[in-house]
Write an enzyme that holds these catalytic residues in place. Sequence first.
Site, short mmCIF file in Angstrom:
data_model
loop_
_atom_site.label_atom_id
_atom_site.label_comp_id
_atom_site.label_asym_id
_atom_site.label_seq_id
_atom_site.Cartn_x
_atom_site.Cartn_y
_atom_site.Cartn_z
N TYR A 1 41.12 41.05 56.53
CA TYR A 1 40.49 40.19 57.55
C TYR A 1 40.23 40.97 58.84
CZ TYR A 1 42.08 36.61 54.28
OH TYR A 1 42.31 35.87 53.14
N ASN B 1 51.69 38.81 54.94
CA ASN B 1 50.68 39.21 53.94
C ASN B 1 49.80 40.33 54.51
OD1 ASN B 1 48.80 39.44 51.92
ND2 ASN B 1 48.45 37.24 51.70
N GLU C 1 43.98 30.56 57.40
CA GLU C 1 45.40 30.77 57.66
C GLU C 1 45.91 31.83 56.71
OE1 GLU C 1 45.26 27.02 56.93
OE2 GLU C 1 45.03 26.47 59.03
N ALA D 1 41.79 35.04 46.13
CA ALA D 1 42.74 35.79 45.30
C ALA D 1 41.99 36.66 44.31
CB ALA D 1 43.68 34.85 44.54
N VAL D 2 42.63 37.77 43.99
CA VAL D 2 42.10 38.70 42.99
C VAL D 2 43.22 38.95 41.97
CG1 VAL D 2 41.28 41.07 42.63
CG2 VAL D 2 40.46 39.75 44.60
C1 LIG Z 1 44.58 40.16 49.44
C2 LIG Z 1 43.78 40.38 48.15
C3 LIG Z 1 42.83 39.20 47.97
C4 LIG Z 1 42.97 41.69 48.28
O1 LIG Z 1 42.16 41.81 47.12
P1 LIG Z 1 41.56 43.23 46.64
O2 LIG Z 1 40.40 42.96 45.74
O3 LIG Z 1 42.66 44.08 46.13
O4 LIG Z 1 41.03 43.84 48.02
P2 LIG Z 1 39.90 44.97 48.18
O5 LIG Z 1 40.06 46.00 47.12
O6 LIG Z 1 38.57 44.31 48.32
O7 LIG Z 1 40.34 45.61 49.56
C5 LIG Z 1 39.62 45.35 50.77
C6 LIG Z 1 40.50 45.74 51.95
O8 LIG Z 1 41.66 44.91 52.01
C7 LIG Z 1 42.79 45.66 52.48
N1 LIG Z 1 43.79 45.74 51.41
C8 LIG Z 1 43.67 45.21 50.16
N2 LIG Z 1 44.83 45.43 49.48
C9 LIG Z 1 45.65 46.09 50.31
C10 LIG Z 1 46.98 46.58 50.19
N3 LIG Z 1 47.70 46.43 49.06
N4 LIG Z 1 47.55 47.20 51.25
C11 LIG Z 1 46.86 47.35 52.40
N5 LIG Z 1 45.57 46.93 52.59
C12 LIG Z 1 45.00 46.29 51.55
C13 LIG Z 1 42.25 47.03 52.80
O9 LIG Z 1 41.82 47.00 54.15
C14 LIG Z 1 41.07 47.13 51.86
O10 LIG Z 1 40.10 48.06 52.29
P3 LIG Z 1 40.20 49.59 51.77
O11 LIG Z 1 40.29 49.51 50.26
O12 LIG Z 1 38.95 50.19 52.27
O13 LIG Z 1 41.45 50.13 52.36
C15 LIG Z 1 44.71 40.51 46.91
O14 LIG Z 1 45.73 41.44 47.22
C16 LIG Z 1 45.34 39.20 46.46
O15 LIG Z 1 44.77 38.46 45.66
N6 LIG Z 1 46.57 38.90 46.96
C17 LIG Z 1 47.27 37.66 46.56
C18 LIG Z 1 46.60 36.42 47.09
C19 LIG Z 1 46.47 36.47 48.60
O16 LIG Z 1 47.34 36.90 49.33
N7 LIG Z 1 45.30 35.95 49.09
C20 LIG Z 1 45.02 35.86 50.52
C21 LIG Z 1 45.51 34.57 51.03
S1 LIG Z 1 45.17 34.39 52.79
#
Ligand SMILES: CC(C)(COP(=O)(O)OP(=O)(O)OC[C@H]1O[C@@H](n2cnc3c(N)ncnc32)[C@H](O)[C@@H]1OP(=O)(O)O)[C@@H](O)C(=O)NCCC(=O)NCCS
Length: 141
Positions: free
Chosen positions: A110, A103, A98, A65-66
């Site tokens: 991934y 999502n 998983e 998570a971020v």
């Molecule tokens: C999923 C999550 C961890 C992504 O974190 P983040 O730091 O924003 O991601 P990044 O900036 O490193 O992005 C990496 C890639 O992820 C994908 N991505 C991240 N956010 C995205 C969005 N809102 N929509 C589409 N693609 C997305 C893209 O492919 C992105 O690459 P790009 O920036 O070159 O397009 C974050 O949205 C989060 O914490 N979500 C809630 C918790 C969660 O769902 N965790 C995963 C559980 S399996």
Amino acid sequence: MSEEHVKQIEELERACFSAPWSEESLRAELSNPLALWLCAVSGETVLGYIGSEMVPDEADMMNLAVAGEARRQGIAQALLSGLLSELRKHGIVSLSLEVRESNLPARALYETNGFLQVGRRKNYYFNPREDALILRKEPLA
Ligand SMILES: CC(C)(COP(=O)(O)OP(=O)(O)OC[C@H]1O[C@@H](n2cnc3c(N)ncnc32)[C@H](O)[C@@H]1OP(=O)(O)O)[C@@H](O)C(=O)NCCC(=O)NCCS
């Protein structure tokens, strides 16, 4: 991850997930020799974290998570790359996880990193009820 990060990670767990890990279960990971957790920090603030558990040559990713205000800056990508690199050093050859079917941000992350769907767990998640997709990356290189 170290003790100073646990409280903030627990807050992020509650903000991000419908079945968050408790502070106690997070703290237990600090002394679990099979656990590998990494945090992204800015000063003393935890911006994100990733958690995994290793079995002899495979690993499961349990958490990623971020913080909302820190998203779309490459932090999850950096955490995942860091985890893959650490797992390789431990001789791990595959990483499974998983993810909720809905999502799409996580699934995009991934997919970009070479994970493939290897299964589905029906109604795995609650609140709301939803299937989990099982994804795996193998080899880790
Ligand atoms: C999923 C999550 C961890 C992504 O974190 P983040 O730091 O924003 O991601 P990044 O900036 O490193 O992005 C990496 C890639 O992820 C994908 N991505 C991240 N956010 C995205 C969005 N809102 N929509 C589409 N693609 C997305 C893209 O492919 C992105 O690459 P790009 O920036 O070159 O397009 C974050 O949205 C989060 O914490 N979500 C809630 C918790 C969660 O769902 N965790 C995963 C559980 S399996």
